[in-house]
Design an enzyme around this catalytic site. Structure first.
Site, PDB file in Angstrom:
ATOM      1  N   SER A 371       0.543  -0.968  -0.152  1.00  0.00           N
ATOM      2  CA  SER A 371       0.203  -0.281  -0.396  1.00  0.00           C
ATOM      3  C   SER A 371       0.666   1.155   0.009  1.00  0.00           C
ATOM      4  CB  SER A 371      -1.265  -0.209   1.473  1.00  0.00           C
ATOM      5  OG  SER A 371      -1.848   0.601   1.938  1.00  0.00           O
ATOM      6  N   ASP A 382      10.135   5.050 -10.299  1.00  0.00           N
ATOM      7  CA  ASP A 382      10.047   5.778 -11.648  1.00  0.00           C
ATOM      8  C   ASP A 382      10.484   6.846 -11.847  1.00  0.00           C
ATOM      9  OD1 ASP A 382       8.387   3.700 -11.651  1.00  0.00           O
ATOM     10  OD2 ASP A 382       6.660   3.902 -12.212  1.00  0.00           O
ATOM     11  N   LYS A 396      -0.827  -3.823  -3.061  1.00  0.00           N
ATOM     12  CA  LYS A 396      -2.080  -3.653  -2.448  1.00  0.00           C
ATOM     13  C   LYS A 396      -2.400  -2.785  -3.346  1.00  0.00           C
ATOM     14  CE  LYS A 396      -5.065  -2.342   0.957  1.00  0.00           C
ATOM     15  NZ  LYS A 396      -5.374  -0.859   0.653  1.00  0.00           N
TER      16      LYS A 396
END
Length: 520
Positions: A371, A382, A396
């Protein structure tokens, strides 16, 4: 009354929190506690619950089937109860005999179905001594479990007591700043948190608390002692203590303060900052920033690297995940969310300014990183800010919004999916590390550590961090995936530190991030 969003603690619960990014306001929400013999609040609870499920859940909500499934759960309490319905009426049967009957609401009438749910619950309490003997909150819990059945595994209802503890974990509470253990005879201070009333009063680890406000606490369960120690901010609490090597009892008067549970632990070894985040609550981003600034000043700019340890971190508040990410990156996308409700479609971008911008960084994850932890890891990956080390994360990828109900319970509703800057969805998938520490082939972790210690980073980077044209997954052992591992190994921190010490491999890990994902 706030409606809060979270991303997902004691035990691993990746669904516990992922809501915390948005604070909204819902009108008409009462804080009045429900009494056991007054049905009106029950109607309000179900009406607000059904309304928000219809408005905010990531998938459409059909109130009729949900209400009937919820009511049907009452037969788990009394097997003689049964519900039957037709287009005209809904009937409650006891031992096959109808004891109540009401007109069937229209299929899309959420308030009608909330009303009939509350009414039939009262009918069941009047008709069944077994149901009548159950606490009201237990009945609410049972029905909501049925209402939510088949939705998704993260939407759930929290009773007022559980919700109160959950709010304390994420938002803080009035307290004195200690961690305690207790048994049938004594309550012992196990940790005194910095800059809290307990620390300022000179309370020490190992002190035994015998009385709170002059009342003995011997034999009380831990939850009862915690309730005595907590209270409104600004209110005093008197403690009587016993301390080893001190004959007389000690007394201290403390003024309760707003305590936010500590989620960040720091350590510096040979110029590398290790930041361990156990979860994400309202104090996490501030604690991370303070720790980095403090250490940078102490070392006078001698920080050689940063390891952000997110292993075993089940998540928490989304706004804190965004804020922690923003500490380390100064431009570009952090995360985006998409759902059925217009307010669930959000974009979170980094803001100018970052700490230790040129310091190499690694993020440690494992199968219990979920999460909010995954949000931070994938945002730093990224953006090219950090290399990911460890094993594939939990996966999640949904956001829950928290609705506080009139009884002070909470309805946690999944309302959005999470998307990484690369467009990757985290839903039911995991982040694959650039450096995998959980591969049995080719010698596994010991072989990886040996190669890193030998300074063979350039060779590793050529053989294991291949371009996207050649492979969709990346690992230090060259396998096609990195299996999830729910266990932490202290040697994984060694791998992260060795990676930071090898500029060639670190750069390769960042330059070729594993954007592909492992199906779970």
């Amino acid at each position: 009354m706030p409606l809060q969003t979270t991303v997902s603690k004691g035990f691993f619960r990746p669904d516990l929190w992922i809501a915390g990014v948005v604070l909204l306001v819902l009108g008409g929400c009462s804080q009045t506690q429900e009494s056991n013999n007054t049905p009106a609040p029950t109607r309000q609870i179900f009406a607000m619950g059904f309304e928000n499920l219809a408005d905010r859940h990531i998938s459409p909500f059909q109130p009729g089937p949900a209400a009937l499934t919820g009511l049907g759960r009452l037969s788990d309490i009394d097997g003689q109860l049964e519900f039957a319905w037709s287009e005209r009426s809904v009937r409650l049967l006891l031992n096959g005999t109808a004891i109540a009957e009401h007109p069937t609401p229209a299929a899309d009438d959420i308030y009608g179905w909330a009303e009939i749910t509350a009414t039939l619950l009262e009918d069941a309490r009047r008709g069944s001594a077994v149901v009548a003997a159950e606490a009201t909150e237990e009945l609410h819990r049972v029905i909501f479990e049925g209402v939510l059945k088949g939705r998704d595994k993260y939407s759930r209802y929290l009773t007022p007591e559980i919700a109160r503890n959950s709010r304390a974990s994420r938002d803080g509470f009035g307290g004195i700043g200690i961690t305690i253990n207790n048994n049938e005879e004594m309550t012992v201070v196990r940790r005194v948190h910095d800059d809290t009333p307990a620390a300022r009063a000179g309370i020490r680890e190992g002190d035994r608390i015998t009385h709170v406000d002059a009342a003995p606490i011997g034999g009380k369960p831990l939850s009862a002692v915690v309730r005595l120690l907590r209270g409104p901010v600004g209110d005093p609490v008197d403690l009587t203590l016993r301390r080893e090597a001190v004959k007389a009892a000690l007394t201290r008067t403390l003024i309760r303060d707003h305590i936010v549970p500590q989620t960040v632990r720091t350590r510096t070894r040979n110029g590398i900052i290790e930041l361990e985040l156990s979860s994400f609550n309202q104090g996490t981003a501030r604690a991370v920033r303070k720790a980095i600034v403090r250490i940078a000043r102490q070392t006078r700019g001698g920080v050689k690297g940063i390891v952000l340890d997110l292993r075993d971190n089940p998540g928490g508040l989304l706004d804190q995940a965004v804020a922690v990410s923003d500490i380390f990156i100064d431009h570009g996308r952090i995360i985006s969310t998409r759902g059925r409700h217009s307010e669930s479609n959000q974009i979170f971008d980094a803001t100018p300014g970052r700490l230790l911008a040129t310091t190499p960084m690694a993020v440690l994850i494992n199968g219990r990183s979920a999460s909010a932890a995954e949000i931070v890891a994938v945002a730093l990956r990224d953006s090219g800010r950090a290399a990911i080390v460890g094993s594939s994360s939990y996966g999640k990828g949904t956001v829950q919004t928290i609705v506080r109900l009139p009884n002070n319970g909470e309805l946690i509703i999944t309302w959005a999916r999470i998307y990484a800057p690369s467009g990757q969805t985290l839903h039911a998938q995991g982040i694959v590390p650039a450096i995998c520490t959980n591969l049995s082939g080719k010698g596994g972790l010991p072989a990886l550590l040996a190669a890193l210690k030998a300074g063979s980073g350039p060779a590793l980077s050529k053989t294991t961090l291949r371009s996207h044209a050649h492979d969709t997954h990346y690992s230090a052992a060259g396998n096609s995936a990195c299996p999830t591992n729910s266990m932490s190994d202290k040697r994984e921190m060694d791998a992260a530190r060795l990676l930071l010490a090898d500029p060639a491999l670190h750069q390769a890990a960042i330059a070729h991030p594993p954007r592909a994902i492992a199906e779970r």
